[in-house]
Motif scaffolding. Structure first.
Motif, mmCIF file in Angstrom:
data_model
loop_
_atom_site.group_PDB
_atom_site.id
_atom_site.type_symbol
_atom_site.label_atom_id
_atom_site.label_comp_id
_atom_site.label_asym_id
_atom_site.label_seq_id
_atom_site.Cartn_x
_atom_site.Cartn_y
_atom_site.Cartn_z
ATOM 1 N N VAL A 1 0.870 -1.175 0.000
ATOM 2 C CA VAL A 1 0.000 0.000 0.000
ATOM 3 C C VAL A 1 0.906 1.224 0.000
ATOM 4 C CG1 VAL A 1 -1.778 1.297 1.238
ATOM 5 C CG2 VAL A 1 -1.771 -1.210 1.349
ATOM 6 N N LEU B 1 0.524 5.433 0.342
ATOM 7 C CA LEU B 1 -0.371 6.558 0.620
ATOM 8 C C LEU B 1 0.409 7.843 0.391
ATOM 9 C CD1 LEU B 1 -3.005 7.758 2.011
ATOM 10 C CD2 LEU B 1 -1.695 7.654 4.149
ATOM 11 N N PHE B 2 -0.171 8.774 -0.354
ATOM 12 C CA PHE B 2 0.418 10.107 -0.475
ATOM 13 C C PHE B 2 -0.497 11.116 0.195
ATOM 14 C CE2 PHE B 2 0.518 14.286 -2.421
ATOM 15 C CZ PHE B 2 1.857 14.615 -2.266
ATOM 16 N N LEU B 3 0.089 12.005 1.003
ATOM 17 C CA LEU B 3 -0.652 13.128 1.577
ATOM 18 C C LEU B 3 -0.009 14.428 1.117
ATOM 19 C CD1 LEU B 3 -0.926 12.014 5.328
ATOM 20 C CD2 LEU B 3 -2.537 11.562 3.455
ATOM 21 N N PHE C 1 3.792 2.223 -5.907
ATOM 22 C CA PHE C 1 4.493 3.511 -5.956
ATOM 23 C C PHE C 1 4.208 4.239 -7.271
ATOM 24 C CE2 PHE C 1 7.309 1.990 -2.489
ATOM 25 C CZ PHE C 1 7.437 3.152 -1.753
ATOM 26 N N ARG D 1 2.173 7.845 -7.610
ATOM 27 C CA ARG D 1 2.857 9.020 -8.154
ATOM 28 C C ARG D 1 2.118 9.552 -9.390
ATOM 29 N NH1 ARG D 1 8.210 11.424 -8.249
ATOM 30 N NH2 ARG D 1 7.612 13.482 -8.986
ATOM 31 N N THR E 1 2.758 7.941 10.768
ATOM 32 C CA THR E 1 2.606 9.046 9.816
ATOM 33 C C THR E 1 2.598 10.384 10.532
ATOM 34 O OG1 THR E 1 1.324 7.561 8.405
ATOM 35 C CG2 THR E 1 1.151 9.917 7.942
ATOM 36 N N ARG F 1 5.050 14.230 10.242
ATOM 37 C CA ARG F 1 4.445 15.437 9.651
ATOM 38 C C ARG F 1 5.122 16.698 10.180
ATOM 39 N NH1 ARG F 1 -1.937 14.967 9.429
ATOM 40 N NH2 ARG F 1 -1.627 17.109 8.721
ATOM 41 N N ALA G 1 4.596 17.278 1.682
ATOM 42 C CA ALA G 1 4.324 15.931 1.171
ATOM 43 C C ALA G 1 4.658 14.873 2.215
ATOM 44 C CB ALA G 1 5.156 15.665 -0.079
ATOM 45 N N VAL G 2 3.796 13.879 2.316
ATOM 46 C CA VAL G 2 4.054 12.700 3.137
ATOM 47 C C VAL G 2 3.802 11.480 2.251
ATOM 48 C CG1 VAL G 2 3.378 11.372 5.181
ATOM 49 C CG2 VAL G 2 3.247 13.874 5.224
ATOM 50 N N VAL G 3 4.729 10.516 2.278
ATOM 51 C CA VAL G 3 4.488 9.242 1.604
ATOM 52 C C VAL G 3 4.639 8.127 2.635
ATOM 53 C CG1 VAL G 3 5.281 7.607 -0.159
ATOM 54 C CG2 VAL G 3 5.196 10.055 -0.674
ATOM 55 N N LEU G 4 3.623 7.274 2.677
ATOM 56 C CA LEU G 4 3.623 6.132 3.598
ATOM 57 C C LEU G 4 3.630 4.854 2.770
ATOM 58 C CD1 LEU G 4 3.038 4.901 6.509
ATOM 59 C CD2 LEU G 4 0.619 4.974 5.837
ATOM 60 N N PHE G 5 4.523 3.924 3.109
ATOM 61 C CA PHE G 5 4.480 2.601 2.496
ATOM 62 C C PHE G 5 4.098 1.581 3.556
ATOM 63 C CE2 PHE G 5 6.345 -1.561 1.806
ATOM 64 C CZ PHE G 5 5.807 -1.879 0.569
ATOM 65 N N LEU G 6 3.156 0.685 3.202
ATOM 66 C CA LEU G 6 2.819 -0.452 4.065
ATOM 67 C C LEU G 6 3.083 -1.744 3.305
ATOM 68 C CD1 LEU G 6 -0.709 0.617 5.408
ATOM 69 C CD2 LEU G 6 1.542 1.075 6.435
ATOM 70 N N HIS H 1 8.821 18.586 -0.642
ATOM 71 C CA HIS H 1 8.121 18.325 -1.911
ATOM 72 C C HIS H 1 7.991 16.831 -2.160
ATOM 73 C CE1 HIS H 1 8.243 22.567 -2.751
ATOM 74 N NE2 HIS H 1 9.529 22.568 -2.421
ATOM 75 N N ARG H 2 7.058 16.454 -3.054
ATOM 76 C CA ARG H 2 6.735 15.044 -3.172
ATOM 77 C C ARG H 2 7.820 14.193 -3.816
ATOM 78 N NH1 ARG H 2 4.116 17.687 -7.148
ATOM 79 N NH2 ARG H 2 3.585 16.718 -9.153
ATOM 80 N N ALA H 3 8.635 14.774 -4.690
ATOM 81 C CA ALA H 3 9.640 13.944 -5.364
ATOM 82 C C ALA H 3 10.580 13.299 -4.343
ATOM 83 C CB ALA H 3 10.426 14.779 -6.372
ATOM 84 N N PHE I 1 8.678 10.538 -2.195
ATOM 85 C CA PHE I 1 8.535 9.250 -2.897
ATOM 86 C C PHE I 1 9.881 8.534 -2.999
ATOM 87 C CE2 PHE I 1 4.394 10.775 -4.585
ATOM 88 C CZ PHE I 1 3.663 9.606 -4.526
ATOM 89 N N CYS J 1 11.175 7.188 0.416
ATOM 90 C CA CYS J 1 10.349 6.077 0.904
ATOM 91 C C CYS J 1 10.695 4.802 0.141
ATOM 92 C CB CYS J 1 8.869 6.427 0.769
ATOM 93 S SG CYS J 1 7.763 5.221 1.532
ATOM 94 N N ARG J 2 10.807 4.913 -1.168
ATOM 95 C CA ARG J 2 11.148 3.754 -1.995
ATOM 96 C C ARG J 2 12.541 3.231 -1.642
ATOM 97 N NH1 ARG J 2 9.743 1.399 -7.168
ATOM 98 N NH2 ARG J 2 10.601 -0.664 -6.842
#
Lengths: 150, 84, 150, 84
Positions: A26, A28-30, A103, A107, C15, C19, C25-30, C98-100, C103, C106-107
């Motif tokens: 899973v 999740l992006f916020l 991912f 994105r 999460t 913050r 931007a926040v990215v969560l991986f499960l 920023h989101r880049a 992501f 997290c990856r």
């Protein structure tokens, strides 16, 4: 689960909505409200949408992602109205059998939403003055149909 | 032929500039989205830069300049978006 | 917030821990337990760790990510013991301006964790028989120091 | 010189195969991680394939074959990992 809301976003509910025993990943992006943009302090944001069209475009974005990554489950919600610093403005939850698709699809959805969905934000400074954000790097009239930013 | 009466929805900076969430336009029958753009620039030359960066949506979908408008179409000007 | 746990993972707490009002931007991986691996049905998983070293390696992974993406905040938790299908085995939360970066970091963290952190899973089938998973594509003795899978 | 007594921690498939979470080895003084590997393969030839795919950790960090072992080192065999 694709919607606009004027309430605080419950990202846990969004995440639970996509979980699946056949899926191992899973993502999740916020998107959250930053306290500044460049040099400019931000007190709060106001989000406005062309609501009916925005919901249609949100569904289009999710459908396009699911065509490209067929096994994903995707939920997408965007907040409207006044948001304080730190609040969640948008949430994208994606589950997939494996993490690469999760991912990539997550994105894709947030990038495409930011390029095509008719929602606008106004940045309000500490002095109460505000400015609409209409990014110069997005020309929406040419080509007429904004496509994926991925 | 009868002229085409179109009410155009406005959002964000355009809505605030016009102090209205719609503007009513009278276009020739068989007018296109491109004709509507030109009429708007003539009406509001002071907002030309922003108008030229807007997309036009017809019936809640982005529409090309060549598309013909029809009575009853739901038309909106879409300034560059900034959601997310 | 870097840890191993035998309790269910509270990914919302994880999460919230990353913050930041300066971050957009926040990215969560499960990682979640799938009901099958290839053709094989899975009833549950058992996770075992070399706990002291695993926690050190988890810190190393997070520090490496923060060197590469200096503005990120990162939290990482891995579950041990018996997990039923659908449960969360690992969670990575990253916030960034920023989101880049969010992501990418997290990856990087989940990929590197899977390649280097001494944790193992045993897949238990519906008949109760189990098999340890020791992936053939990871040779840990050559080179001796497993590095990023990114 | 005194021989080196090392207790090696075992995990996962190796721990189950050995029916023990440790194995005690006696190595020559100044032995390396590589020497320890060779001794393990001689003791357990039936697990050679898995042993050759294991890493060795010394004091909770991955260690190269050339590294010398010292009395009191915490040593572990790390089969290919499968966390996540």
């Amino acid at each position: 689960m694709i919607s606009l809301t004027r309430q605080a976003i419950d990202y846990q509910a969004l995440t639970e909505a996509v979980r699946d025993p056949q899926h191992g990943a899973v993502v999740l992006f916020l998107g959250t409200v930053r306290d500044r943009t460049g040099e400019q302090a931000t007190a709060r944001l106001e989000y406005e949408a062309y609501a009916a069209m925005a919901e249609r475009e949100m569904r289009r974005v999710v459908e396009a992602a699911q065509q490209r990554w067929p096994q994903t489950r995707i939920a997408l919600i965007h907040r409207l109205g006044t948001l304080e610093v730190g609040e969640v403005s948008v949430a994208v939850a994606v589950s997939a059998p494996h993490r690469a698709e999760a991912f990539a699809a997550c994105r894709y959805v947030i990038d495409t939403l930011k390029a095509t969905v008719p929602i606008w934000k106004k940045e309000i400074g500490p002095d109460g003055t505000g400015e609409w954000v209409h990014p110069a790097d997005i020309s929406m009239s040419d080509p007429f149909r904004p496509e994926s930013a991925v | 032929m009868k002229p085409l009466l179109i009410e155009v929805r406005l959002f964000a900076a355009l809505r605030e500039a016009a102090a209205s969430s719609t503007v009513a336009l009278e276009l020739p029958a068989n007018a296109t989205v491109g004709d509507l753009r030109q009429l708007l620039v003539r009406r509001w030359p002071q907002w030309r830069t922003l108008l030229e960066r807007c997309a036009v949506a017809v019936n809640q979908a982005y529409a090309p300049d060549q598309q013909r408008l029809t009575a009853g179409d739901e038309v909106a000007l879409i300034p560059p978006v900034s959601g997310g």
